[in-house]
Design a protein around this motif. Structure first.
Motif, short mmCIF file in Angstrom:
data_model
loop_
_atom_site.label_atom_id
_atom_site.label_comp_id
_atom_site.label_asym_id
_atom_site.label_seq_id
_atom_site.Cartn_x
_atom_site.Cartn_y
_atom_site.Cartn_z
N CYS A 136 -7.42 1.20 -5.24
CA CYS A 136 -7.15 0.12 -4.28
C CYS A 136 -8.15 -0.22 -3.02
CB CYS A 136 -5.86 0.47 -3.62
SG CYS A 136 -5.01 -1.06 -2.73
N CYS B 196 -1.77 2.18 -5.42
CA CYS B 196 -0.78 1.34 -4.63
C CYS B 196 0.16 0.55 -5.23
CB CYS B 196 -1.60 0.77 -3.50
SG CYS B 196 -2.45 1.75 -2.25
N CYS C 291 -7.81 -0.48 -0.23
CA CYS C 291 -7.68 0.22 0.89
C CYS C 291 -7.91 1.55 0.97
CB CYS C 291 -6.01 0.24 1.20
SG CYS C 291 -5.04 1.57 0.11
N HIS D 41 0.96 -1.19 0.07
CA HIS D 41 -0.04 -0.20 -0.22
C HIS D 41 0.81 1.38 -0.12
CE1 HIS D 41 -3.68 -2.22 0.16
NE2 HIS D 41 -2.97 -3.22 1.17
ZN ZN Z 1 -3.63 0.18 -0.96
#
Ligand code: ZN
Ligand code: ADP
Length: 314
Positions: free
Chosen positions: A169, A176, A171, A159
């Protein structure tokens, strides 16, 4: 003394008894699909431990878990695919039931330590482990010690952002490293290239033969057969993967980077151009200071790495 490693996977609990050289003396595996509560999961983990233990005196039990793990307090913070599994104090639960000392750790950190003690990182001083699979996981062994950080969350290198305008992504960020170099990302980049290209590609033929969508493996296979489009995709992938490794090398100055996960199965077709590209990308003083090696421990890396927490000094 023998030690025990437990690997809590997405679909199974795999437990092994290890001798001090890292050899698996016994192994037990149970599916997690039928388990309905955290109590049942813990009971199943205990069962597998008792199975491999027999009458032996055990030096410790290491447990590798996916997701965020509070290693200092032995708590699983977010359960992955297990019922009621958030915030479970697995370390104290197991210690109370078994009377053996337990350590809990994130699975990528366990793999890093396993490769460092028993695998491709043997003899290294500072080693970074990277797994290129569905996502990208990693773990850091710095100056001979497993580096966990303040909250034991260190090493989420998948990440780190390589392009703020890149793909979204899981996240929440864009671009990332794992959106460029994981197995999933490689397949996505290949599909995008195929959609844009007018010419037929070997990637499609290979995937059709297997009756599956084009995946990372087909990119490497088709590029090996001289397919031009696959070659372009591969070049891009090597570039992105190399950028991530460059960031790692500039950050930690490791003598060894060990790469595991499904993508590492591509072998020399991956590792040779990757070393060349990474050597080009890093600043001059770093050239020739690092090796990039395929992981050695394969499927049992979680078990071996978790058990190895009681061997050496993480
Ligand atoms: Zn990420
Ligand atoms: P998981 O993420 O479930 O642990 P793996 O570590 O096996 O799974 O990684 C799966 C990824 O590795 C998939 O994206 C797959 O396409 C890719 N992969 C599997 N075999 C190969 C191969 N021989 N060459 C390149 N990529 C591969």
């Amino acid at each position: 003394r023998a030690v025990i490693g437990v690997d809590l996977g997405g679909t199974k609990i795999a437990t092994g008894l290890l001798d001090p050289t890292g050899s698996l003396l016994a192994r037990s595996q149970k599916a997690t699909a039928g388990l309905r509560s955290s109590e049942e999961v813990i009971a199943t983990i205990v069962e597998t431990i008792k199975e491999v233990r027999g009458q032996r005196d055990i030096g410790g039990i290491g447990v590798a878990s996916p997701g965020m793990v509070d290693s200092k307090n032995g708590i699983i913070l977010n359960g992955v695919n297990l019922p009621d599994w958030d915030g479970i104090s697995l370390q104290s639960e197991l210690e109370e039931r078994l009377g053996i000392s337990v350590r809990l750790i994130n699975d990528a950190n366990a793999a890093a330590w396993g490769e460092y003690i028993y695998g491709a990182g043997r003899g290294s001083q500072s080693m970074v482990y990277v797994t290129l699979s569905t996502g990208i996981g990693s773990g850091l062994v710095l100056d001979g010690r497993l580096f966990l950080g303040t909250s034991s969350f260190a090493g989420e290198l998948g990440h780190t952002v390589v392009d703020p305008h890149g793909a979204l992504c899981g996240c929440g960020q864009r671009g990332c490293w794992e959106t460029f170099a994981s197995g999933t990302a490689i397949a996505r980049i290949a599909h995008e290239a195929i959609a844009k290209s007018a010419a037929a590609s070997q990637m499609n033929l290979l995937a059709d033969e297997e009756g599956v969508p084009v995946s990372a493996k087909h990119v490497f296979q088709a590029a090996g057969k001289g397919d031009a489009l696959a070659g372009e995709v591969l070049e891009q992938i090597i570039h992105y993967t190399g950028l991530g490794l460059m960031n790692i090398i500039h950050s930690f100055n490791p003598d060894c980077i060990v790469i595991g996960g499904g993508v590492s199965r591509a072998g020399a077709a991956f590792f040779e151009p990757l070393l060349k590209k990474t050597e080009e990308l890093v600043m001059e003083p770093y050239r020739g200071t690092f090796a990039i090696k395929p992981a050695e421990l394969k499927d049992d890396v979680g078990i071996i790495g978790a058990g190895a927490l009681f061997v050496g000094h993480p």
